[in-house]
Scaffold this motif. Structure first.
Motif, mmCIF file in Angstrom:
data_model
loop_
_atom_site.group_PDB
_atom_site.id
_atom_site.type_symbol
_atom_site.label_atom_id
_atom_site.label_comp_id
_atom_site.label_asym_id
_atom_site.label_seq_id
_atom_site.Cartn_x
_atom_site.Cartn_y
_atom_site.Cartn_z
ATOM 1 N N SER A 35 0.820 -1.209 0.000
ATOM 2 C CA SER A 35 0.000 0.000 0.000
ATOM 3 C C SER A 35 0.851 1.255 0.000
ATOM 4 O O SER A 35 0.482 2.261 -0.607
ATOM 5 C CB SER A 35 -0.928 -0.010 1.227
ATOM 6 N N VAL A 65 1.396 4.042 -3.548
ATOM 7 C CA VAL A 65 0.957 5.421 -3.326
ATOM 8 C C VAL A 65 2.139 6.372 -3.243
ATOM 9 O O VAL A 65 2.144 7.446 -3.813
ATOM 10 C CB VAL A 65 0.104 5.505 -2.052
ATOM 11 N N GLY A 84 0.102 4.482 -9.685
ATOM 12 C CA GLY A 84 0.500 3.323 -8.909
ATOM 13 C C GLY A 84 1.658 2.594 -9.536
ATOM 14 O O GLY A 84 2.261 3.026 -10.505
ATOM 15 N N ASN A 94 -7.868 -2.307 -0.960
ATOM 16 C CA ASN A 94 -7.365 -0.936 -0.856
ATOM 17 C C ASN A 94 -6.100 -0.758 -1.693
ATOM 18 O O ASN A 94 -5.923 0.267 -2.361
ATOM 19 C CB ASN A 94 -7.075 -0.596 0.604
ATOM 20 N N LYS A 137 -7.222 -0.695 -5.279
ATOM 21 C CA LYS A 137 -7.887 0.572 -5.596
ATOM 22 C C LYS A 137 -6.877 1.694 -5.763
ATOM 23 O O LYS A 137 -7.029 2.557 -6.635
ATOM 24 C CB LYS A 137 -8.889 0.899 -4.492
ATOM 25 N N GLU A 138 -5.818 1.696 -4.954
ATOM 26 C CA GLU A 138 -4.816 2.753 -5.052
ATOM 27 C C GLU A 138 -3.896 2.563 -6.241
ATOM 28 O O GLU A 138 -3.373 3.531 -6.797
ATOM 29 C CB GLU A 138 -3.999 2.801 -3.762
ATOM 30 N N SER A 139 -3.691 1.305 -6.679
ATOM 31 C CA SER A 139 -2.746 1.049 -7.760
ATOM 32 C C SER A 139 -3.386 1.122 -9.138
ATOM 33 O O SER A 139 -2.727 1.486 -10.107
ATOM 34 C CB SER A 139 -2.108 -0.330 -7.574
#
Length: 509
Positions: A359, A363, A377, A416, A419-421
């Motif tokens: 994570s 980010v 990402g 998560n 979703k961030e990558s």
């Protein structure tokens, strides 16, 4: 009633002051002035005596000597004593004058004829500055400003002594091999004592932590965080922390103390830890990816999620500072975390730690700018996790839980990261597009991730769905292009073979 004048009595009498005044031509000195001067003279004498006694005591003597008085006068910027066994050893001469007997130092007679014949020294040159090359590409030019090869050879360091060890090759007539002994890293006595005290403070309270031991550990970590003179202890502290992590995977407080030590070292701006990244990274990854952390009650501190979160933040700080200087560091760490996330029989705790480590990578450090419809990402995380959610979910379903809800925590953390990558740009996802049925999502992502995407459709699930679909289409397009290129190459080779056959037939005719 008239005020009476106070009389000053001491060792130095005012009559002595009047005698000295008359010897220099001052007659009829008032009594008040003589008394004031007598008191001041006595005060100065006491100062010299006290200063002389200091020199006597420092010399470990009980008898005051003239040398002590001379040193005291020099400290006070006064003239030394004359006529005694002082350091000057200048003889005095007795002369009788009209006012009395005077003792003085005889002046040295100077022969003017010798002074006139003496050569006058040359006038020194004016101060000037000039520039010259000290070294050009590591080689010193042979100019007068630089040292000569003879001077360099004179002050060159001596080579280390070598020991000739006979080997099997020497028995066959070859000369024995020379082995240079290793140079030991010598620490000062103060640093050795500091290291011992620091290790004791960090290891305090192992059997039972108390408030006092916690305060001692905080003080020790504060010293590591701010002390500028610990650069020689860096390899020893890293080795001690790595040993604590390797030998105490069952002891969560010991792991926390080792990780706190690493964090304090990274926060110290005067410590140079770059040469020891290969020793610092494995213990941090061990805390993230190990499945040997013992299960503890939810109200216990520290808990395994606490240790893994601390290790993840420490890994992100290390990558943020050194990933750009070492280009291979980030890909290797990412590959290790991906193996920990999707490997067989890793355990839910190790998978959660790997997701927590990823994570920060997708980010912060290594994050790529959002372009097209695939978002920002890390590219490796985006392509790998986006295409392998279903088999990953099946592996997670086969893992055993240590507490209720652990599997859902792992899925939520991976979602998560995903979703961030693979987060799409706002313009790339159609917000009015209908949500696919749960059966379609299950066929593509598996039951675990399908339910999570459906539950969080408005909080990023739509973006993940569109981004994964875009990645799969991109991969299919690349595979199709690769197959087309292969067919074109095959056709080109077939055409060349036909041309060769035609040329051969023409030559035969």
């Amino acid at each position: 009633m008239a005020r009476q004048t106070s009389t000053v009595s001491g060792v130095w009498k005012k009559d002595s002051v009047k005698d000295v005044a008359e010897s220099v031509g001052i007659a009829n000195l008032p009594d008040e002035v003589a008394g004031a001067l007598a008191g001041d003279v006595e005060y100065r004498l006491w100062e010299i005596i006290e200063e002389s006694m200091k020199f006597m005591r420092h010399a470990r003597r009980t008898r005051l000597k003239v040398e002590d008085v001379d040193q005291a006068l020099k400290v006070r910027n006064l003239e030394p004593l004359w006529g005694f066994a002082s350091s000057s050893q200048m003889p005095f001469k007795k002369t009788v004058t009209a006012t009395g007997t005077v003792y003085h130092v005889e002046d040295e007679e100077v022969d003017l004829s010798k002074v006139i014949k003496t050569e006058i020294p040359s006038v020194p040159r004016d101060i000037s500055f000039t520039a010259h090359w000290l070294a050009i590409e590591g080689v010193q030019p042979l100019i007068k400003e630089n040292p000569t090869p003879q001077e360099l050879a004179r002050y060159a360091p001596k080579p280390a002594s070598t020991a000739l060890i006979p080997s099997a090759s020497s028995a066959a007539g070859q000369p024995p091999s020379a082995v240079t002994p290793l140079v030991k890293h010598v620490l000062s006595r103060e640093l050795q004592l500091y290291f011992t005290r620091l290790v004791d403070a960090l290891g305090a309270g192992t059997q039972g932590a108390t408030e006092s031991s916690s305060e001692v550990r905080e003080a020790a970590l504060g010293s590591v965080r701010h002390d500028p003179g610990l650069h020689q202890l860096v390899p020893y502290l890293i080795a001690w922390g790595g040993e604590q992590i390797a030998n105490n995977l069952h002891d969560l407080p010991a792991l926390q103390r080792a990780l706190d030590l690493f964090h304090a070292m990274l926060e110290n701006p005067t410590l140079f830890v770059e040469p020891y990244l290969h020793q610092l990274t494995p213990p941090i990854l061990t805390c993230l990816l190990t499945s040997a952390l013992p299960p503890v009650p939810s109200d216990t501190y520290p808990s395994p999620p606490t240790i893994r979160t601390l290790a993840a933040s420490l890994l992100h700080l290390l990558l943020e500072r050194h990933a750009y200087a070492y280009p291979s560091l980030l890909p290797r760490v990412t590959k290790t975390l991906l193996r920990g996330l999707a490997g067989e029989n890793r355990g839910l705790g190790a998978r959660w730690g790997a997701a927590r480590g990823l994570s920060g990578i997708v980010v912060g450090v290594g994050a790529e700018p959002a372009t097209g419809g695939t978002g920002g990402g890390n590219k490796a995380v985006r392509e790998w996790i986006g295409g392998g959610l279903k088999p990953l979910g099946e592996m997670i379903e086969r893992e055993d839980e240590t507490y209720e809800g652990e599997r859902q925590d792992v899925v939520r953390e991976i979602f998560n990261v995903l979703k961030e990558s693979v987060l799409s740009l706002p313009s790339s996802a159609d917000s009015s597009a209908p949500r696919p049925p749960l059966s379609d999502l299950t066929d593509r992502y598996g039951s675990l991730f399908a339910s999570t995407i459906e539950a969080q459709w408005e909080q990023g699930g739509r973006d993940v769905h569109h981004a994964v679909a875009g990645i799969q289409q991109q991969l299919e397009q690349e595979d199709a292009e690769a197959e087309a290129e292969g067919e074109d190459e095959g056709d080109a080779e077939g055409d060349e073979d036909e041309e060769d056959e035609e040329d051969g037939g023409a030559m035969e005719e």
